[in-house]
Motif scaffolding. Structure first.
Motif, PDB file in Angstrom:
ATOM      1  N   VAL A   1     169.074 -23.326   3.654  1.00 43.08           N
ATOM      2  CA  VAL A   1     170.123 -24.144   4.148  1.00 43.08           C
ATOM      3  C   VAL A   1     171.337 -22.952   4.819  1.00 43.08           C
ATOM      4  CG1 VAL A   1     172.416 -25.380   3.865  1.00 43.08           C
ATOM      5  CG2 VAL A   1     170.288 -26.012   2.887  1.00 43.08           C
ATOM      6  N   ILE A   2     171.449 -22.066   3.764  1.00 45.72           N
ATOM      7  CA  ILE A   2     172.368 -20.747   4.395  1.00 45.72           C
ATOM      8  C   ILE A   2     171.485 -20.161   5.757  1.00 45.72           C
ATOM      9  CG2 ILE A   2     173.137 -18.424   3.665  1.00 45.72           C
ATOM     10  CD1 ILE A   2     173.354 -19.751   0.796  1.00 45.72           C
ATOM     11  N   PHE A   3     170.377 -19.648   5.522  1.00 47.18           N
ATOM     12  CA  PHE A   3     169.636 -18.942   6.783  1.00 47.18           C
ATOM     13  C   PHE A   3     169.387 -20.006   7.983  1.00 47.18           C
ATOM     14  CE2 PHE A   3     168.424 -15.773   3.761  1.00 47.18           C
ATOM     15  CZ  PHE A   3     168.041 -14.853   4.341  1.00 47.18           C
ATOM     16  N   LEU A   4     169.543 -21.548   7.699  1.00 47.08           N
ATOM     17  CA  LEU A   4     169.564 -22.190   8.861  1.00 47.08           C
ATOM     18  C   LEU A   4     170.826 -22.054   9.515  1.00 47.08           C
ATOM     19  CD1 LEU A   4     168.231 -24.424  10.447  1.00 47.08           C
ATOM     20  CD2 LEU A   4     169.069 -26.130   8.776  1.00 47.08           C
ATOM     21  N   ALA A   5     172.260 -22.012   8.784  1.00 41.65           N
ATOM     22  CA  ALA A   5     173.306 -22.129   9.235  1.00 41.65           C
ATOM     23  C   ALA A   5     173.402 -20.606   9.953  1.00 41.65           C
ATOM     24  CB  ALA A   5     174.515 -22.303   8.229  1.00 41.65           C
ATOM     25  N   GLU A   6     173.104 -19.681   9.391  1.00 41.39           N
ATOM     26  CA  GLU A   6     173.146 -18.269   9.972  1.00 41.39           C
ATOM     27  C   GLU A   6     172.236 -18.171  11.391  1.00 41.39           C
ATOM     28  OE1 GLU A   6     174.364 -13.928   9.952  1.00 41.39           O
ATOM     29  OE2 GLU A   6     174.999 -15.861   9.147  1.00 41.39           O
ATOM     30  N   MET A   7     171.039 -18.731  11.114  1.00 39.76           N
ATOM     31  CA  MET A   7     170.342 -18.365  12.487  1.00 39.76           C
ATOM     32  C   MET A   7     170.994 -19.335  13.564  1.00 39.76           C
ATOM     33  SD  MET A   7     166.707 -18.306  10.565  1.00 39.76           S
ATOM     34  CE  MET A   7     165.790 -18.015  12.029  1.00 39.76           C
ATOM     35  N   THR A   8     171.503 -20.437  13.228  1.00 42.32           N
ATOM     36  CA  THR A   8     172.122 -21.439  14.297  1.00 42.32           C
ATOM     37  C   THR A   8     173.355 -20.845  14.865  1.00 42.32           C
ATOM     38  OG1 THR A   8     171.229 -23.155  13.165  1.00 42.32           O
ATOM     39  CG2 THR A   8     173.109 -23.601  14.389  1.00 42.32           C
ATOM     40  N   GLN A   9     174.140 -20.114  14.168  1.00 40.44           N
ATOM     41  CA  GLN A   9     175.509 -19.435  14.355  1.00 40.44           C
ATOM     42  C   GLN A   9     175.163 -18.337  15.279  1.00 40.44           C
ATOM     43  OE1 GLN A   9     177.998 -18.371  11.171  1.00 40.44           O
ATOM     44  NE2 GLN A   9     179.251 -16.751  12.477  1.00 40.44           N
ATOM     45  N   HIS A  10     174.108 -17.550  14.879  1.00 37.62           N
ATOM     46  CA  HIS A  10     173.912 -16.217  15.672  1.00 37.62           C
ATOM     47  C   HIS A  10     172.612 -16.456  16.851  1.00 37.62           C
ATOM     48  CE1 HIS A  10     176.622 -13.878  13.348  1.00 37.62           C
ATOM     49  NE2 HIS A  10     176.208 -14.379  12.501  1.00 37.62           N
ATOM     50  N   LYS A  11     172.176 -17.801  16.922  1.00 40.00           N
ATOM     51  CA  LYS A  11     171.024 -18.095  17.879  1.00 40.00           C
ATOM     52  C   LYS A  11     170.036 -17.070  17.666  1.00 40.00           C
ATOM     53  CE  LYS A  11     174.145 -20.156  21.326  1.00 40.00           C
ATOM     54  NZ  LYS A  11     174.355 -20.233  22.628  1.00 40.00           N
TER      55      LYS A  11
END
Length: 219
Positions: free
Chosen positions: A112-122
Motif C-alpha cells: 500500500v505504501i509503495f503504491l501510494a509512493e509510485m502513484t504520487q511520483h508517477k
C-alpha cells in the motif's frame, strides 16, 4: 533542690515520609518501566494498570503514619494519573516507532505504501504509467471486473515487486513519510483514545480499587 542532669544524646525523632512524594516517585518509575516493556514487547500490557494500583497503594500506605482513607484516596488518584500519563508517553515515545517498525516488516502494508509512493511520483513502468496518465477514468474505476480492475492489479503487482526489492532503510523512509502524514490527519487524541479498550477500562478499575484498599493499609 539539686538539678538532675541527664548525660548522653536524646533519641532523635524519626521524620515521617511524605506519601504524596513517595507515590509520585514510584509513579515516575512505573511509567518508565511500563513504556520500556511496551517498546520491547510491542504489546500494550493493559493488565499492568492493575499492578500499578497495587504497587502505589503499598508505597503510599508504607509511607503514611498511619494509613487512612485519605491515603487510600491518594493512592487511587495517583493510580489514575499514572495510567493516563503512561498512555500519553506511550503515544509520544513508543507507539509511533513501534507502528513504523511493524509497518516496515508487513508485506501488505508495504504494498500500500509503495503504491501510494509510485502513484504520487508517477514511477510505474513507462508503459503502465502512460496508460495511467491517459486513462484516469480506469484508475478511478472501482469495479471488480473489467479494464479498471486489470489496471489496478498491474499497479499493485509493480508496487509489490518494488517493495520486495527495496532495502529496509528505504522501507523505513517511506513508512516514515506516509505514516507521519497519516498521523497528522488523525491527531494525537485519536491515537491516545485508541490505546483504551474495554479490557483496559477493566484493568484500570481494578487498579484503582486495589489502590484504595491497600492505600488504607488493608490487605
Amino acid at each position: 533542690m539539686s538539678t538532675v542532669r541527664v548525660y548522653g544524646k536524646a533519641a532523635p525523632q524519626r521524620a515521617d515520609g511524605s506519601p504524596l512524594l513517595a507515590g509520585l516517585l514510584a509513579a515516575i518509575g512505573i511509567v518508565v518501566a511500563w513504556v520500556g516493556l511496551v517498546y520491547v514487547t510491542h504489546h500494550p500490557v493493559g493488565v499492568a494498570a492493575w499492578g500499578v494500583g497495587g504497587l502505589l497503594g503499598i508505597v503510599v500506605a508504607k509511607t503514611a503514619k498511619p494509613p487512612t482513607k485519605a491515603t487510600g484516596a491518594l493512592a487511587t488518584v495517583l493510580t489514575l494519573v499514572t495510567v493516563f500519563l503512561a498512555k500519553v508517553v506511550l503515544v509520544v515515545v513508543a507507539l509511533q516507532p513501534i507502528l513504523r517498525q511493524e509497518l516496515a516488516n508487513s508485506p501488505a502494508s508495504l504494498i500500500v505504501i509503495f503504491l501510494a509512493e509510485m502513484t504520487q511520483h508517477k514511477s510505474f513502468s513507462p508503459e503502465l504509467q502512460a496508460t495511467i496518465d491517459a486513462r484516469p477514468d480506469l484508475v478511478a474505476d472501482t469495479t471488480f471486473f473489467g479494464p479498471g480492475h486489470e489496471l489496478r492489479q498491474q499497479m499493485i503487482h509493480e508496487a509489490a515487486t518494488a517493495a520486495e526489492a527495496s532495502s529496509f532503510p528505504e522501507r523505513e523512509r517511506l513508512v516514515h513519510v506516509h505514516f507521519d502524514r497519516f498521523l497528522s490527519k488523525l491527531g494525537f487524541w485519536v491515537l491516545f483514545l485508541g490505546t483504551f479498550g474495554l479490557l483496559d477500562l477493566l484493568w484500570i478499575g481494578l487498579g484503582m480499587s486495589t489502590a484504595w484498599t491497600l492505600g488504607q493499609g488493608r490487605i
